[in-house]
Structures are given as structure tokens and as C-alpha cells.
Scaffold this motif. Structure first.
Motif, PDB file in Angstrom:
ATOM      1  N   MET A  70     -82.926  23.421  -6.517  1.00 26.52           N
ATOM      2  CA  MET A  70     -82.130  23.793  -5.352  1.00 26.52           C
ATOM      3  C   MET A  70     -82.659  23.078  -4.112  1.00 26.52           C
ATOM      4  O   MET A  70     -83.863  22.849  -3.987  1.00 26.52           O
ATOM      5  N   LYS A  71     -81.773  22.740  -3.207  1.00 25.63           N
ATOM      6  CA  LYS A  71     -82.163  22.171  -1.926  1.00 25.63           C
ATOM      7  C   LYS A  71     -82.389  23.314  -0.936  1.00 25.63           C
ATOM      8  O   LYS A  71     -81.459  24.043  -0.596  1.00 25.63           O
ATOM      9  N   ILE A  72     -83.636  23.477  -0.496  1.00 25.98           N
ATOM     10  CA  ILE A  72     -84.009  24.571   0.395  1.00 25.98           C
ATOM     11  C   ILE A  72     -84.634  23.993   1.654  1.00 25.98           C
ATOM     12  O   ILE A  72     -85.398  23.022   1.592  1.00 25.98           O
ATOM     13  N   THR A  73     -84.311  24.589   2.793  1.00 30.07           N
ATOM     14  CA  THR A  73     -84.828  24.106   4.068  1.00 30.07           C
ATOM     15  C   THR A  73     -85.775  25.118   4.694  1.00 30.07           C
ATOM     16  O   THR A  73     -85.511  26.318   4.674  1.00 30.07           O
ATOM     17  N   ILE A  74     -86.872  24.610   5.252  1.00 30.44           N
ATOM     18  CA  ILE A  74     -87.809  25.394   6.042  1.00 30.44           C
ATOM     19  C   ILE A  74     -87.724  24.901   7.472  1.00 30.44           C
ATOM     20  O   ILE A  74     -87.861  23.701   7.728  1.00 30.44           O
ATOM     21  N   LEU A  75     -87.486  25.791   8.407  1.00 29.71           N
ATOM     22  CA  LEU A  75     -87.454  25.416   9.821  1.00 29.71           C
ATOM     23  C   LEU A  75     -88.799  25.760  10.440  1.00 29.71           C
ATOM     24  O   LEU A  75     -89.154  26.928  10.579  1.00 29.71           O
ATOM     25  N   GLY A  76     -89.567  24.736  10.802  1.00 28.56           N
ATOM     26  CA  GLY A  76     -90.890  24.953  11.377  1.00 28.56           C
ATOM     27  C   GLY A  76     -91.945  24.179  10.618  1.00 28.56           C
ATOM     28  O   GLY A  76     -91.768  23.838   9.435  1.00 28.56           O
ATOM     29  N   THR A  77     -93.062  23.897  11.299  1.00 28.57           N
ATOM     30  CA  THR A  77     -94.134  23.103  10.694  1.00 28.57           C
ATOM     31  C   THR A  77     -95.498  23.786  10.817  1.00 28.57           C
ATOM     32  O   THR A  77     -96.525  23.160  10.595  1.00 28.57           O
ATOM     33  N   GLY A  78     -95.522  25.071  11.196  1.00 31.26           N
ATOM     34  CA  GLY A  78     -96.772  25.801  11.323  1.00 31.26           C
ATOM     35  C   GLY A  78     -97.356  26.171   9.968  1.00 31.26           C
ATOM     36  O   GLY A  78     -96.841  25.781   8.909  1.00 31.26           O
ATOM     37  N   GLY A  79     -98.423  26.959  10.003  1.00 32.49           N
ATOM     38  CA  GLY A  79     -99.111  27.317   8.778  1.00 32.49           C
ATOM     39  C   GLY A  79     -98.241  28.065   7.788  1.00 32.49           C
ATOM     40  O   GLY A  79     -98.281  27.796   6.575  1.00 32.49           O
ATOM     41  N   GLY A  80     -97.435  29.015   8.264  1.00 34.81           N
ATOM     42  CA  GLY A  80     -96.552  29.752   7.372  1.00 34.81           C
ATOM     43  C   GLY A  80     -95.503  28.866   6.735  1.00 34.81           C
ATOM     44  O   GLY A  80     -95.241  28.945   5.527  1.00 34.81           O
ATOM     45  N   ALA A  81     -94.897  27.999   7.544  1.00 34.73           N
ATOM     46  CA  ALA A  81     -93.896  27.078   7.024  1.00 34.73           C
ATOM     47  C   ALA A  81     -94.507  26.139   5.990  1.00 34.73           C
ATOM     48  O   ALA A  81     -93.881  25.812   4.970  1.00 34.73           O
ATOM     49  N   ASP A 123     -78.685  23.667   0.317  1.00 35.59           N
ATOM     50  CA  ASP A 123     -77.535  24.128  -0.461  1.00 35.59           C
ATOM     51  C   ASP A 123     -77.022  25.456   0.101  1.00 35.59           C
ATOM     52  O   ASP A 123     -75.847  25.576   0.442  1.00 35.59           O
ATOM     53  N   GLU A 124     -77.899  26.441   0.127  1.00 33.49           N
ATOM     54  CA  GLU A 124     -77.507  27.769   0.592  1.00 33.49           C
ATOM     55  C   GLU A 124     -78.598  28.471   1.386  1.00 33.49           C
ATOM     56  O   GLU A 124     -78.321  29.326   2.212  1.00 33.49           O
ATOM     57  N   LEU A 125     -79.852  28.112   1.114  1.00 29.21           N
ATOM     58  CA  LEU A 125     -80.967  28.920   1.583  1.00 29.21           C
ATOM     59  C   LEU A 125     -81.812  28.190   2.619  1.00 29.21           C
ATOM     60  O   LEU A 125     -82.266  27.067   2.391  1.00 29.21           O
ATOM     61  N   VAL A 126     -82.023  28.866   3.763  1.00 31.87           N
ATOM     62  CA  VAL A 126     -82.855  28.343   4.842  1.00 31.87           C
ATOM     63  C   VAL A 126     -83.870  29.424   5.204  1.00 31.87           C
ATOM     64  O   VAL A 126     -83.532  30.603   5.291  1.00 31.87           O
ATOM     65  N   ILE A 127     -85.123  29.021   5.411  1.00 30.28           N
ATOM     66  CA  ILE A 127     -86.181  29.944   5.817  1.00 30.28           C
ATOM     67  C   ILE A 127     -86.584  29.622   7.238  1.00 30.28           C
ATOM     68  O   ILE A 127     -86.901  28.476   7.564  1.00 30.28           O
ATOM     69  N   ASN A 128     -86.557  30.644   8.099  1.00 33.10           N
ATOM     70  CA  ASN A 128     -86.889  30.436   9.504  1.00 33.10           C
ATOM     71  C   ASN A 128     -88.363  30.668   9.769  1.00 33.10           C
ATOM     72  O   ASN A 128     -88.855  31.789   9.679  1.00 33.10           O
ATOM     73  N   GLY A 129     -89.059  29.577  10.133  1.00 34.11           N
ATOM     74  CA  GLY A 129     -90.451  29.673  10.527  1.00 34.11           C
ATOM     75  C   GLY A 129     -90.668  29.284  11.974  1.00 34.11           C
ATOM     76  O   GLY A 129     -91.795  28.992  12.380  1.00 34.11           O
ATOM     77  N   ILE A 130     -89.591  29.258  12.763  1.00 36.88           N
ATOM     78  CA  ILE A 130     -89.700  28.969  14.193  1.00 36.88           C
ATOM     79  C   ILE A 130     -90.317  30.180  14.884  1.00 36.88           C
ATOM     80  O   ILE A 130     -89.985  31.322  14.567  1.00 36.88           O
ATOM     81  N   ASP A 131     -91.210  29.950  15.849  1.00 38.81           N
ATOM     82  CA  ASP A 131     -91.873  31.070  16.513  1.00 38.81           C
ATOM     83  C   ASP A 131     -90.845  32.002  17.150  1.00 38.81           C
ATOM     84  O   ASP A 131     -89.799  31.573  17.627  1.00 38.81           O
ATOM     85  N   GLY A 132     -91.182  33.294  17.140  1.00 35.85           N
ATOM     86  CA  GLY A 132     -90.230  34.315  17.548  1.00 35.85           C
ATOM     87  C   GLY A 132     -89.708  34.165  18.962  1.00 35.85           C
ATOM     88  O   GLY A 132     -88.550  34.483  19.239  1.00 35.85           O
ATOM     89  N   HIS A 133     -90.532  33.683  19.876  1.00 35.31           N
ATOM     90  CA  HIS A 133     -90.111  33.574  21.273  1.00 35.31           C
ATOM     91  C   HIS A 133     -88.993  32.558  21.458  1.00 35.31           C
ATOM     92  O   HIS A 133     -88.152  32.700  22.347  1.00 35.31           O
ATOM     93  N   ASN A 134     -88.967  31.532  20.599  1.00 32.48           N
ATOM     94  CA  ASN A 134     -87.990  30.446  20.745  1.00 32.48           C
ATOM     95  C   ASN A 134     -86.914  30.434  19.664  1.00 32.48           C
ATOM     96  O   ASN A 134     -86.017  29.591  19.697  1.00 32.48           O
TER      97      ASN A 134
END
Length: 239
Positions: A1-12, A73-84
Motif C-alpha cells: 500500500m502507498k502510505i504517507t507520513i506528514l512530518g519528519t520528527g522522531g515519531g514520523a 492510496d487511502e491512508l495518511v498519518i499526521n505527524g505535524i506538530d499540534g500547534h501548526n
């Protein structure tokens, strides 16, 4: 599956590495890929420059937020900091339309003034905003009505989210909340692929308020265990 992570921090990074290990095609979104790759110093959390981390993972594609979201494809995970997060996600709303967005951000405000500050090993505990009567998860859903938002992962360190068996042989509880049952099923399938066996559906997205407010308790437990920032422990809901 093609999955996207938004963010480059430790969690992402933890999610990116695990998803690659599981055989997914992973896209990572950042505001400015050139600027991200140009950094030569560790980030505010002490993570190595992203270019160094990415060099060992040639299968990962780094892209601007919008292009990365569109590539999933369908799934994106948000790792952008909460303030922004709300502003950044709203700007790419078209690319997120029709997709499931799993949000694990905590709506922290750092370096705030407080009449009664909570001292921590790294300074003053950040405050939650929103809190009590709203949540970041709900704000994201209102900003993205065409996206299925699920709140999850937020009650645990992301390194443990992707490797639950690192604590107590995996015998602890993960939570999901959202207004779209099909999206919650997708989140649960991902969690099971990570190794979670105890997943508790809290119900509608309003329950994101409880998960986000738990962030302070998570820190307090870590202090009690003398683990400082973060925490290598799990929570078990005993039925």
C-alpha cells in the motif's frame, strides 16, 4: 500500500521506518524538502539531521506536504506538530479529500506564561490548547470535512506504537476514536500489523479530548518512573 507520513520528527521517523519494514511504499511530507535536507544540526528533540536519517532509507520519497498526501492510496498519518497542524493540513485539504487521516499530534503550546508553572526536567510543561471543550482532532475534522479523521497513537510514544512488544510483551492497550467506522477499521488494521492485540474503540471523535489531555498524565508517569522526557511504559485497561 502507498502510505504517507506528514512530518519528519522522531515519531514520523518511527512510523516511516516500520512501514517500510512491513513492505509499504512510503511517502514523507514536509513543508520544504530542500530546507529539510539542508539542515545539518539535530532538531529541537535531538534527532539527527533528516538527510542523514534518510540516507539509510532510499525507498522513502520526501515530498512537499500536498504532493505527499496526494500520493497515498487511502491512508495518511499526521505527524505535524499540534500547534501548526490545522493550518498545514487545511492548506492541502484537496489532497486529503476522501482519505483516512490518523492524527497523533498533541496540541501543545510551548514557552507559555503560567501563573502556576509545572516544572519539568526540560523546563516548564507546555499547555494544551484546545482542552476540555474541544480537541485538535475535532478541529482537524472540521477543517477537513471531506477527510475521515481518526485520533489514535497519541497515548504512547511513537517508538512504542510501532513496536508494542517492546513493553510487557505487547500486553497493553491502544485507543482509537473517530466518526467514521471504516476509517477506524483501517487504523485498527494498521495497529494490528504493528503488533497490537488490545485495541479499544472509544467511540466518536469527541473522545479525542480525553486522549489528548492524557498527554500530561503520560509525562507525570514518566517522571514517577524517573524516565525523564517520554516514557518506556504502557497502559492496560483491565476489563
Amino acid at each position: 500500500m502507498k502510505i504517507t507520513i506528514l512530518g519528519t520528527g522522531g515519531g514520523a521517523r518511527a512510523h516511516t521506518a516500520k512501514l517500510v519494514e512491513l513492505g509499504h511504499e512510503v511517502f514523507v511530507g514536509t513543508r520544504d524538502p530542500e530546507a529539510t535536507l539542508a539542515r545539518t544540526a539535530p532538531d529541537i528533540m535531538g534527532n539527527a539531521p533528516y538527510k542523514e536519517w534518510l540516507a539509510d532509507r532510499p525507498a522513502v520519497t520526501l515530498m512537499p506536504f500536498g504532493a505527499a498526501a496526494a500520493a497515498a492510496d487511502e491512508l495518511v498519518i499526521n505527524g505535524i506538530d499540534g500547534h501548526n497542524a490545522v493550518a498545514a493540513l487545511s492548506a492541502i485539504g484537496d489532497s486529503l479529500a476522501g482519505k483516512t487521516l490518523i492524527d497523533y499530534a498533541v496540541p501543545y503550546i510551548y514557552q507559555h506564561e503560567s501563573e502556576h508553572p509545572w516544572p519539568t526536567p526540560w523546563g516548564v510543561m507546555p499547555k494544551l490548547d484546545p482542552c476540555d471543550t474541544d480537541s485538535l482532532g475535532e478541529r482537524i475534522q472540521r477543517a477537513l470535512p471531506g477527510t475521515r479523521v481518526v485520533k489514535s497513537f497519541v497515548t504512547q510514544e511513537q517508538t512504542t506504537v510501532v513496536d508494542p512488544k517492546a513493553i510487557g510483551a505487547g500486553d497493553h492497550t491502544m485507543f482509537v476514536a473517530g466518526d467514521h467506522d471504516d476509517a477506524k477499521l483501517q487504523a485498527c488494521e494498521l495497529l494490528r500489523s504493528y503488533g497490537w492485540t488490545d485495541i479499544l474503540d472509544l467511540g466518536p471523535l469527541v473522545c479525542a479530548r480525553g486522549m489528548e489531555m492524557y498527554a500530561h498524565m503520560h509525562s507525570a508517569i514518566g517522571f514517577g518512573l524517573n524516565q525523564g522526557f517520554g516514557g518506556h511504559f504502557g497502559i492496560k485497561v483491565v476489563r
